[in-house]
Write a protein that holds these residues in place. Structure first.
Motif, PDB file in Angstrom:
ATOM      1  N   GLY A  52     -15.526 -95.174  91.275  1.00  0.00           N
ATOM      2  CA  GLY A  52     -14.376 -94.407  90.811  1.00  0.00           C
ATOM      3  C   GLY A  52     -13.040 -95.092  90.983  1.00  0.00           C
ATOM      4  O   GLY A  52     -12.099 -94.837  90.238  1.00  0.00           O
ATOM      5  N   ASP A  53     -12.928 -95.995  91.985  1.00  0.00           N
ATOM      6  CA  ASP A  53     -11.659 -96.684  92.203  1.00  0.00           C
ATOM      7  C   ASP A  53     -11.408 -97.789  91.185  1.00  0.00           C
ATOM      8  O   ASP A  53     -10.292 -98.304  91.093  1.00  0.00           O
ATOM      9  CB  ASP A  53     -11.617 -97.281  93.615  1.00  0.00           C
ATOM     10  N   VAL A  54     -12.444 -98.168  90.450  1.00  0.00           N
ATOM     11  CA  VAL A  54     -12.305 -99.242  89.457  1.00  0.00           C
ATOM     12  C   VAL A  54     -12.142 -98.657  88.061  1.00  0.00           C
ATOM     13  O   VAL A  54     -11.179 -98.952  87.347  1.00  0.00           O
ATOM     14  CB  VAL A  54     -13.517-100.186  89.504  1.00  0.00           C
ATOM     15  N   TYR A  55     -13.082 -97.818  87.673  1.00  0.00           N
ATOM     16  CA  TYR A  55     -13.041 -97.210  86.353  1.00  0.00           C
ATOM     17  C   TYR A  55     -12.244 -95.911  86.383  1.00  0.00           C
ATOM     18  O   TYR A  55     -12.253 -95.187  87.373  1.00  0.00           O
ATOM     19  CB  TYR A  55     -14.455 -96.927  85.846  1.00  0.00           C
ATOM     20  N   LEU A  56     -11.561 -95.652  85.316  1.00  0.00           N
ATOM     21  CA  LEU A  56     -10.716 -94.461  85.182  1.00  0.00           C
ATOM     22  C   LEU A  56      -9.529 -94.466  86.133  1.00  0.00           C
ATOM     23  O   LEU A  56      -8.951 -93.416  86.400  1.00  0.00           O
ATOM     24  CB  LEU A  56     -11.537 -93.187  85.396  1.00  0.00           C
ATOM     25  N   ARG A  57      -9.173 -95.621  86.646  1.00  0.00           N
ATOM     26  CA  ARG A  57      -7.981 -95.699  87.475  1.00  0.00           C
ATOM     27  C   ARG A  57      -6.738 -95.550  86.603  1.00  0.00           C
ATOM     28  O   ARG A  57      -6.773 -95.794  85.404  1.00  0.00           O
ATOM     29  CB  ARG A  57      -7.928 -97.032  88.205  1.00  0.00           C
ATOM     30  N   LYS A  58      -5.663 -95.145  87.209  1.00  0.00           N
ATOM     31  CA  LYS A  58      -4.394 -95.084  86.495  1.00  0.00           C
ATOM     32  C   LYS A  58      -3.937 -96.516  86.212  1.00  0.00           C
ATOM     33  O   LYS A  58      -4.084 -97.398  87.053  1.00  0.00           O
ATOM     34  CB  LYS A  58      -3.343 -94.355  87.332  1.00  0.00           C
ATOM     35  N   PRO A  59      -3.381 -96.767  85.038  1.00  0.00           N
ATOM     36  CA  PRO A  59      -2.950 -98.134  84.730  1.00  0.00           C
ATOM     37  C   PRO A  59      -1.804 -98.583  85.632  1.00  0.00           C
ATOM     38  O   PRO A  59      -0.835 -97.846  85.845  1.00  0.00           O
ATOM     39  CB  PRO A  59      -2.507 -98.052  83.264  1.00  0.00           C
ATOM     40  N   SER A  60      -1.931 -99.782  86.167  1.00  0.00           N
ATOM     41  CA  SER A  60      -0.874-100.369  86.980  1.00  0.00           C
ATOM     42  C   SER A  60       0.171-101.000  86.070  1.00  0.00           C
ATOM     43  O   SER A  60       0.025-101.016  84.847  1.00  0.00           O
ATOM     44  CB  SER A  60      -1.457-101.422  87.921  1.00  0.00           C
ATOM     45  N   LEU A  61       1.217-101.546  86.662  1.00  0.00           N
ATOM     46  CA  LEU A  61       2.245-102.224  85.880  1.00  0.00           C
ATOM     47  C   LEU A  61       1.641-103.398  85.116  1.00  0.00           C
ATOM     48  O   LEU A  61       1.952-103.606  83.934  1.00  0.00           O
ATOM     49  CB  LEU A  61       3.375-102.704  86.793  1.00  0.00           C
TER      50      LEU A  61
END
Length: 236
Positions: A52-61
């Motif tokens: 879950g921490d890799v996929y569907l993460r919020k986009p970073s800068l």
């Protein structure tokens, strides 16, 4: 208890991939319908919690800057984060999945679990897509268009969505040639999210057919588990 963890994982993947009824597993490996259904929940939840921490993460800068560049090169839309849309999954009433997808089938936002609602705008009212923006936690990722700098990116949407500054919709009734050109390009770019839904349902037939008599929590994990595999399966 006599079935191994591997056997239960195989059954869960088979049910998700084929969309078959759990009672068909009895002929496949002598597993009862109840055991087959119960295997879906721990398998799907395990995948979600592990990755879950890799996929569907919020986009970073960094992610946003790469999305800007990719969408400008592919579609001619600088500052575009992705396309937002919904698809429905038949249940007792109706479940709706709202996603934001980019050109590489990566899903940057997913909101699922709206029983009884079948309108995209109703889903948006409950969606957390703007939570970071409203709370001041969204990364400051400006882009320049026609000499003007804009602080945040935007999503391509269909006509039903409201007139928000973060939504870019096609002209409903274009008159001038430039409006027609924009409409064609906007609708062409929105095929990214339609293609994502197509791959989702082609890879995991369980979301193509009416949902089995499972509880909402299990269905939620099944859906989140399925969409986490799209990018991997398409780009392996």
């Amino acid at each position: 208890m006599r079935f191994t963890t591997l056997q239960k994982c195989v059954v869960a993947i088979r049910l998700m991939a084929t969309g078959e009824s759990p009672d068909t597993i009895d002929d496949y490996m002598r597993m009862s319908e109840r055991t087959a259904k119960e295997s879906l929940y721990p398998f799907s939840r395990g995948v979600v919690e592990t990755f879950g921490d890799v996929y569907l993460r919020k986009p970073s800068l960094h992610d946003l800057q790469e999305l800007y560049a990719a969408h400008e090169e592919r579609h001619g839309f600088p500052g575009m984060i992705g396309s937002i849309d919904c698809t429905h999954w038949k249940w007792k009433n109706c479940l709706v999945l709202e996603v934001v997808a980019s050109q590489d089938l990566w899903i940057w936002h997913a909101f699922f679990w709206v029983p009884g609602s079948n309108k995209d705008i109703n889903v948006l009212d409950q969606s957390p897509i703007f939570d970071n923006l409203l709370n001041g936690k969204a990364p400051n990722a400006p882009f320049t268009l026609d000499g003007n700098e804009h602080k945040y990116g935007y999503y391509l949407t269909e006509g039903i969505y409201p007139q928000y500054s973060t939504f870019v919709k096609a002209f409903r009734h274009p008159v001038e040639e430039r409006d027609n050109f924009f409409k064609r390009r906007q609708e062409g770019a929105r095929e990214d999210v339609e293609r994502t839904f197509g791959v989702l349902k082609a890879k995991w037939h369980i979301v193509e057919h009416a949902a089995r008599p499972l509880d909402l929590e299990t269905l939620r994990y099944i859906m989140l588990n399925s969409i986490r595999h799209i990018y991997v399966l398409q780009n392996k």
